[in-house]
Enzyme design. Structure first.
Site, PDB file in Angstrom:
ATOM      1  N   LYS A  78      -9.944   0.630   6.007  1.00 19.75           N
ATOM      2  CA  LYS A  78      -9.611   2.011   5.631  1.00 19.75           C
ATOM      3  C   LYS A  78      -9.961   2.280   4.168  1.00 19.75           C
ATOM      4  CE  LYS A  78      -5.229   1.541   6.699  1.00 19.75           C
ATOM      5  NZ  LYS A  78      -5.128   0.158   7.252  1.00 19.75           N
ATOM      6  N   ARG A 100       2.584   5.757   8.774  1.00 16.52           N
ATOM      7  CA  ARG A 100       2.568   4.422   9.361  1.00 16.52           C
ATOM      8  C   ARG A 100       3.568   4.279  10.494  1.00 16.52           C
ATOM      9  NH1 ARG A 100      -0.068   1.281   5.190  1.00 16.52           N
ATOM     10  NH2 ARG A 100      -0.268  -0.868   5.855  1.00 16.52           N
ATOM     11  N   ARG A 152     -10.165 -11.527   1.701  1.00 20.21           N
ATOM     12  CA  ARG A 152     -10.392 -10.329   0.886  1.00 20.21           C
ATOM     13  C   ARG A 152     -10.115 -10.595  -0.589  1.00 20.21           C
ATOM     14  NH1 ARG A 152      -7.570  -4.952   2.949  1.00 20.21           N
ATOM     15  NH2 ARG A 152      -5.605  -6.025   2.570  1.00 20.21           N
ATOM     16  N   ARG A 166      -4.745 -10.127  -3.270  1.00 21.03           N
ATOM     17  CA  ARG A 166      -3.452  -9.448  -3.188  1.00 21.03           C
ATOM     18  C   ARG A 166      -2.364 -10.428  -2.757  1.00 21.03           C
ATOM     19  NH1 ARG A 166      -4.233  -4.096   0.346  1.00 21.03           N
ATOM     20  NH2 ARG A 166      -2.315  -4.906   1.247  1.00 21.03           N
ATOM     21  N   ARG A 221       2.488  -8.170   8.943  1.00 19.28           N
ATOM     22  CA  ARG A 221       1.893  -6.829   8.830  1.00 19.28           C
ATOM     23  C   ARG A 221       1.226  -6.414  10.136  1.00 19.28           C
ATOM     24  NH1 ARG A 221      -1.551  -8.273   3.834  1.00 19.28           N
ATOM     25  NH2 ARG A 221      -2.678  -6.328   4.173  1.00 19.28           N
TER      26      ARG A 221
HETATM   27  P1  ADP Z   1      -2.844  -2.872   4.534  1.00 19.43           P
HETATM   28  O1  ADP Z   1      -3.260  -1.638   5.281  1.00 19.43           O
HETATM   29  O2  ADP Z   1      -3.984  -3.815   4.304  1.00 19.43           O
HETATM   30  O3  ADP Z   1      -1.657  -3.564   5.129  1.00 19.43           O
HETATM   31  P2  ADP Z   1      -1.735  -1.262   2.337  1.00 19.43           P
HETATM   32  O4  ADP Z   1      -2.182  -1.368   0.944  1.00 19.43           O
HETATM   33  O5  ADP Z   1      -2.016   0.000   3.070  1.00 19.43           O
HETATM   34  O6  ADP Z   1      -2.392  -2.509   3.067  1.00 19.43           O
HETATM   35  O7  ADP Z   1      -0.156  -1.518   2.429  1.00 19.43           O
HETATM   36  C1  ADP Z   1       0.450  -2.637   1.837  1.00 19.43           C
HETATM   37  C2  ADP Z   1       1.964  -2.606   2.069  1.00 19.43           C
HETATM   38  O8  ADP Z   1       2.542  -1.446   1.426  1.00 19.43           O
HETATM   39  C3  ADP Z   1       2.397  -2.471   3.532  1.00 19.43           C
HETATM   40  O9  ADP Z   1       2.438  -3.722   4.187  1.00 19.43           O
HETATM   41  C4  ADP Z   1       3.784  -1.832   3.372  1.00 19.43           C
HETATM   42  O10 ADP Z   1       4.738  -2.795   3.024  1.00 19.43           O
HETATM   43  C5  ADP Z   1       3.599  -0.893   2.195  1.00 19.43           C
HETATM   44  N1  ADP Z   1       3.226   0.467   2.647  1.00 19.43           N
HETATM   45  C6  ADP Z   1       2.012   1.072   2.469  1.00 19.43           C
HETATM   46  N2  ADP Z   1       2.009   2.304   3.033  1.00 19.43           N
HETATM   47  C7  ADP Z   1       3.234   2.473   3.592  1.00 19.43           C
HETATM   48  C8  ADP Z   1       3.856   3.515   4.349  1.00 19.43           C
HETATM   49  N3  ADP Z   1       3.203   4.640   4.673  1.00 19.43           N
HETATM   50  N4  ADP Z   1       5.143   3.351   4.737  1.00 19.43           N
HETATM   51  C9  ADP Z   1       5.818   2.239   4.434  1.00 19.43           C
HETATM   52  N5  ADP Z   1       5.300   1.216   3.757  1.00 19.43           N
HETATM   53  C10 ADP Z   1       4.017   1.313   3.329  1.00 19.43           C
END
Ligand code: ADP
Ligand code: ZN
Length: 212
Positions: free
Chosen positions: A13, A88, A122, A152, A163
């Site tokens: 994404k 999410r 990554r 990360r 996740r």
């Molecule tokens: P990825 O899609 O690779 O898991 P992100 O950077 O989108 O990585 O998200 C990393 C973490 O941030 C998630 O595992 C979650 O804990 C938190 N997070 C991100 N976006 C949301 C959201 N919309 N609602 C709740 N937690 C979120």
């Protein structure tokens, strides 16, 4: 035009968002990036978010929704945006529909078996670029800006598994949510290059625009 980018962790994404940002001049809003910036800055939101992120769980909805709602009121969002990592779960999707108008949901579909390797291999740059070790050839700095790359904290096998579970149980139902609204388009990301996925997404966006 306002777009939701949907897809499992590691689907690409963020990579696609930075390409789309340049081509269509859409603002890229990543809730993950916002949380990581808050963690780095030691803010109260960062302190709260960290424990959830480290566990591969979602940060509580009220906090997350408030952040996005506020971010969308900024002037730079007025010309259109892409949401990466939000919504999410169903609660967030319904909330979003109360304060925003989404035109299109682009679902990036990836075979699950590819994700663990993609995420654990990554390497990211604080400028937003990300790479995979298999294509870096030992390089440790960002090709775009020269800063050092890093991994990360949540890109380790245990957290990634959590996740992926969170995605399956809470996020995947959103595919149906946007399908019912007639807003869903799905592109497939296989072993091919990000450019191939990008071409597919552009086609969908151009299609959508042509119908307006
Ligand atoms: P990825 O899609 O690779 O898991 P992100 O950077 O989108 O990585 O998200 C990393 C973490 O941030 C998630 O595992 C979650 O804990 C938190 N997070 C991100 N976006 C949301 C959201 N919309 N609602 C709740 N937690 C979120
Ligand atoms: Zn960089």
């Amino acid at each position: 035009m306002n777009i939701v980018l949907l897809g499992a962790p590691g689907a690409g994404k963020g990579t696609q968002a930075s390409k789309l940002e340049q081509k269509y001049n859409l603002l890229h809003i990543s809730t993950g990036d916002i949380f990581r910036a808050n963690i780095k800055g030691g803010t109260p939101i960062g302190k709260l978010a960290k424990s959830y992120i480290d566990a591969g769980q979602l940060v509580p909805d009220e906090v997350t929704c408030d952040i996005v709602k506020d971010r969308l009121t900024w002037q730079d969002a007025a010309n259109g945006y892409m949401l990466d990592g939000f919504p999410r779960n169903l609660f967030q999707a319904e909330k979003l529909d109360e304060f925003a108008h989404i035109d299109l949901c682009v679902n990036i579909s990836v075979e699950f078996s590819l994700l663990m390797d993609r995420i654990c291999g990554r390497r990211v740059c604080s400028c937003g670029e990300s790479y995979h070790i298999s294509t870096l050839g030992g390089r440790t700095t960002c090709a775009k800006c020269g800063q050092p790359l890093y991994q990360r904290a949540d890109d380790n096998p245990e957290t990634v598994q959590a996740r992926l579970n969170t995605y399956n149980t809470q996020t995947a139902p959103l595919i149906d949510y946007y399908k019912k609204q007639g807003k869903l388009v799905t592109v497939v990301s296989g072993e091919g290059s990000p450019d191939e996925v990008f071409v597919q997404i552009c086609k969908e966006i151009d299609n959508f625009k042509a119908q307006q």
